[in-house]
Design a protein around this motif. Sequence first.
Motif, mmCIF file in Angstrom:
data_model
loop_
_atom_site.group_PDB
_atom_site.id
_atom_site.type_symbol
_atom_site.label_atom_id
_atom_site.label_comp_id
_atom_site.label_asym_id
_atom_site.label_seq_id
_atom_site.Cartn_x
_atom_site.Cartn_y
_atom_site.Cartn_z
ATOM 1 N N THR A 6 0.828 -1.213 0.000
ATOM 2 C CA THR A 6 0.000 0.000 0.000
ATOM 3 C C THR A 6 0.857 1.255 0.000
ATOM 4 O OG1 THR A 6 -0.083 -0.108 2.424
ATOM 5 C CG2 THR A 6 -1.939 -1.078 1.225
ATOM 6 N N VAL A 30 -6.239 10.436 1.804
ATOM 7 C CA VAL A 30 -5.694 9.850 3.024
ATOM 8 C C VAL A 30 -5.270 10.892 4.048
ATOM 9 C CG1 VAL A 30 -4.940 7.678 1.999
ATOM 10 C CG2 VAL A 30 -3.415 9.669 1.936
ATOM 11 N N ASP A 46 -5.717 4.465 5.181
ATOM 12 C CA ASP A 46 -5.453 5.690 5.918
ATOM 13 C C ASP A 46 -3.948 5.883 6.121
ATOM 14 O OD1 ASP A 46 -6.161 7.994 7.242
ATOM 15 O OD2 ASP A 46 -7.075 7.000 8.973
ATOM 16 N N LEU A 47 -3.612 7.018 6.705
ATOM 17 C CA LEU A 47 -2.266 7.319 7.171
ATOM 18 C C LEU A 47 -2.312 7.493 8.672
ATOM 19 C CD1 LEU A 47 -1.028 10.074 4.665
ATOM 20 C CD2 LEU A 47 -0.068 7.787 4.885
ATOM 21 N N GLU A 72 0.835 4.797 3.282
ATOM 22 C CA GLU A 72 -0.558 4.405 3.380
ATOM 23 C C GLU A 72 -0.657 2.953 3.832
ATOM 24 O OE1 GLU A 72 0.522 6.233 0.856
ATOM 25 O OE2 GLU A 72 -0.985 7.657 0.154
#
Length: 238
Positions: A6, A30, A46-47, A72
């Motif tokens: 990712t 994100v 997400d981050l 990510e």
Amino acid sequence: VHCRTTFQPIVSGDLSELVVSGTIAEDLDVTLPKSQMYYNQGWTFDLSEEEKQTRRKLDLYPEGLGFIDSKEAYYGIYESPPMQFLLPYEAKADDKLSPQVGQNANAWFQSIVICQVNEKRDADACNMDKDVCFAVGGVANATFSMMKETGTLYLGKSVCAKMEIPPDATLTSHNTLLGSTASMSNATNTTTGSNQRLAHDQVGLLVEVKVINPHIAHIRQACSISHVVWEEHRSPSL
């Protein structure tokens, strides 16, 4: 050996293309805040908050000062439904045999490595070794061990889990999963990025990830999945 990730930038091998069900927010920015609602609905693309703050600072400068890498990942908590992804058996053109649905998986797949994000975490954050379980090829609670080799540690802690293929694990396929009512109702992605049947079905190994510790209840504690690596048998032992 095959790999999906990712982390950005991705030249090839996007992990999201393997996802069957249990994820959310792949189409959202994100850097935007994600509430607990997202995490309750699925493993959220997400981050970490630290990464978001870094990205916001870099975005103030032309082309982000040249920094294009970004961590990510899919983040999940106890309330998140299981995340499922299908590892395709990537046959070569000269292979004489091809895998079939229902066959023993360890005749075709040798091992799987699943890694979390290499980031600094609080003491009460997810511990993959204790807080996560895996199902492989329909076999629940697959045995795994945390890797200690060079490159698999971050700040002295293991970030990757390795598992052998359970003896009773079996193969499935893209179209077989679409034929399941449960998979169709929960699917957010498939191996082709759509929920359409393939003219040439993709056979592979279904892997499921679930957070099992009820104390992993908040976003800051979330478990993460960022890399998946699997090794195939080039000469299947049928």
